[in-house]
Design a protein around this motif. Structure first.
Motif, mmCIF file in Angstrom:
data_model
loop_
_atom_site.group_PDB
_atom_site.id
_atom_site.type_symbol
_atom_site.label_atom_id
_atom_site.label_comp_id
_atom_site.label_asym_id
_atom_site.label_seq_id
_atom_site.Cartn_x
_atom_site.Cartn_y
_atom_site.Cartn_z
ATOM 1 N N ASP A 47 0.832 -1.203 0.000
ATOM 2 C CA ASP A 47 0.000 0.000 0.000
ATOM 3 C C ASP A 47 0.868 1.254 0.000
ATOM 4 O OD1 ASP A 47 -2.607 -1.526 0.527
ATOM 5 O OD2 ASP A 47 -1.286 -2.156 2.158
ATOM 6 N N VAL A 84 -7.623 2.993 1.470
ATOM 7 C CA VAL A 84 -7.854 1.571 1.215
ATOM 8 C C VAL A 84 -9.123 1.156 1.951
ATOM 9 C CG1 VAL A 84 -6.940 -0.760 1.543
ATOM 10 C CG2 VAL A 84 -5.395 1.116 0.933
ATOM 11 N N ASP A 85 -10.019 0.488 1.255
ATOM 12 C CA ASP A 85 -11.280 0.025 1.832
ATOM 13 C C ASP A 85 -11.204 -1.484 2.056
ATOM 14 O OD1 ASP A 85 -14.227 0.274 2.408
ATOM 15 O OD2 ASP A 85 -14.323 -1.089 0.690
ATOM 16 N N VAL A 90 -12.554 -8.095 1.634
ATOM 17 C CA VAL A 90 -12.011 -7.722 0.331
ATOM 18 C C VAL A 90 -11.319 -6.371 0.467
ATOM 19 C CG1 VAL A 90 -12.543 -7.190 -2.081
ATOM 20 C CG2 VAL A 90 -13.810 -8.997 -0.889
ATOM 21 N N ILE A 91 -10.020 -6.336 0.128
ATOM 22 C CA ILE A 91 -9.213 -5.123 0.254
ATOM 23 C C ILE A 91 -9.152 -4.436 -1.107
ATOM 24 C CG2 ILE A 91 -6.946 -4.218 0.876
ATOM 25 C CD1 ILE A 91 -6.582 -6.877 2.498
ATOM 26 N N THR A 92 -9.560 -3.154 -1.141
ATOM 27 C CA THR A 92 -9.575 -2.396 -2.385
ATOM 28 C C THR A 92 -8.874 -1.064 -2.189
ATOM 29 O OG1 THR A 92 -11.704 -3.399 -2.955
ATOM 30 C CG2 THR A 92 -11.046 -1.438 -4.203
ATOM 31 N N TYR A 93 -7.878 -0.794 -3.014
ATOM 32 C CA TYR A 93 -7.213 0.506 -3.006
ATOM 33 C C TYR A 93 -8.135 1.459 -3.754
ATOM 34 C CZ TYR A 93 -2.862 2.969 -2.000
ATOM 35 O OH TYR A 93 -1.910 3.795 -1.441
ATOM 36 N N LYS A 94 -8.808 2.337 -3.024
ATOM 37 C CA LYS A 94 -9.850 3.187 -3.593
ATOM 38 C C LYS A 94 -9.328 4.469 -4.235
ATOM 39 C CE LYS A 94 -13.807 2.385 -2.936
ATOM 40 N NZ LYS A 94 -14.750 1.683 -3.773
ATOM 41 N N ASN A 136 -8.790 2.013 -12.076
ATOM 42 C CA ASN A 136 -8.807 1.146 -10.905
ATOM 43 C C ASN A 136 -8.727 1.926 -9.599
ATOM 44 O OD1 ASN A 136 -8.832 -1.493 -12.190
ATOM 45 N ND2 ASN A 136 -6.813 -0.938 -12.932
ATOM 46 N N VAL A 137 -7.887 2.959 -9.583
ATOM 47 C CA VAL A 137 -7.700 3.775 -8.386
ATOM 48 C C VAL A 137 -7.934 5.228 -8.773
ATOM 49 C CG1 VAL A 137 -6.076 4.497 -6.586
ATOM 50 C CG2 VAL A 137 -5.983 2.159 -7.472
#
Length: 149
Positions: A47, A84-85, A90-94, A136-137
């Motif tokens: 991250d 990051v959510d 489920v890990i998502t780089y927002k 994506n981000v």
């Protein structure tokens, strides 16, 4: 067309909450899962590295654009934030938010301020890393441009 390759060596001797290493060029560091995600927090983590890649790409791109445009600066610093959510495991780089602080020379003109603002925006879309993560981000910009006193 020029093609460049970048290489990294990674070593992960253990399981999820252990510590590994990465090495590439001038960077050699320990890596692990951050404490926010129930890891040991040793060294850096993916991250931080994604945020670091985006931030360094942006600030170098902006500096190059300012130089090419012959806009004098006293200082260029920046803080960036990665959001990051974690939902249902489920890990998502927002999102990445860049907050550059550009201090122009004392005698900067209105034209210099206008151009610096445009370049701050353009640097975001011109940065190779921002283009790589596009779609994506989300990348936001909160630029602060002032003149030296």
């Amino acid at each position: 067309m020029a093609v460049h390759s970048f290489h990294v060596k990674a070593d992960w001797p253990g399981l999820r909450n252990d510590v590994g290493t990465i090495e590439t060029g001038n960077l050699k560091t320990e890596i692990s899962i951050p404490p926010e995600m129930d890891g040991p927090g040793t060294g850096t983590n993916p991250d931080e590295m994604l945020l670091g890649a985006a931030a360094t790409c942006y600030i170098i791109t902006l500096a190059a654009m300012l130089e090419r445009s012959k806009i004098g600066k006293e200082a260029l610093t920046m803080e960036s934030e990665g959001v990051v959510d974690v939902t249902n495991g489920v890990i998502t780089y927002k999102k990445i938010i860049h907050r550059p602080k550009l201090v122009l020379k004392k005698d900067a003109s209105e034209k210099d301020f206008s151009m610096a603002g445009k370049l701050a925006e353009k640097a975001e879309s011109s940065c190779m890393i921002t283009r790589a993560i596009k779609g994506n981000v989300e990348v936001e910009l909160e630029a602060d441009i002032s003149a030296a006193e």
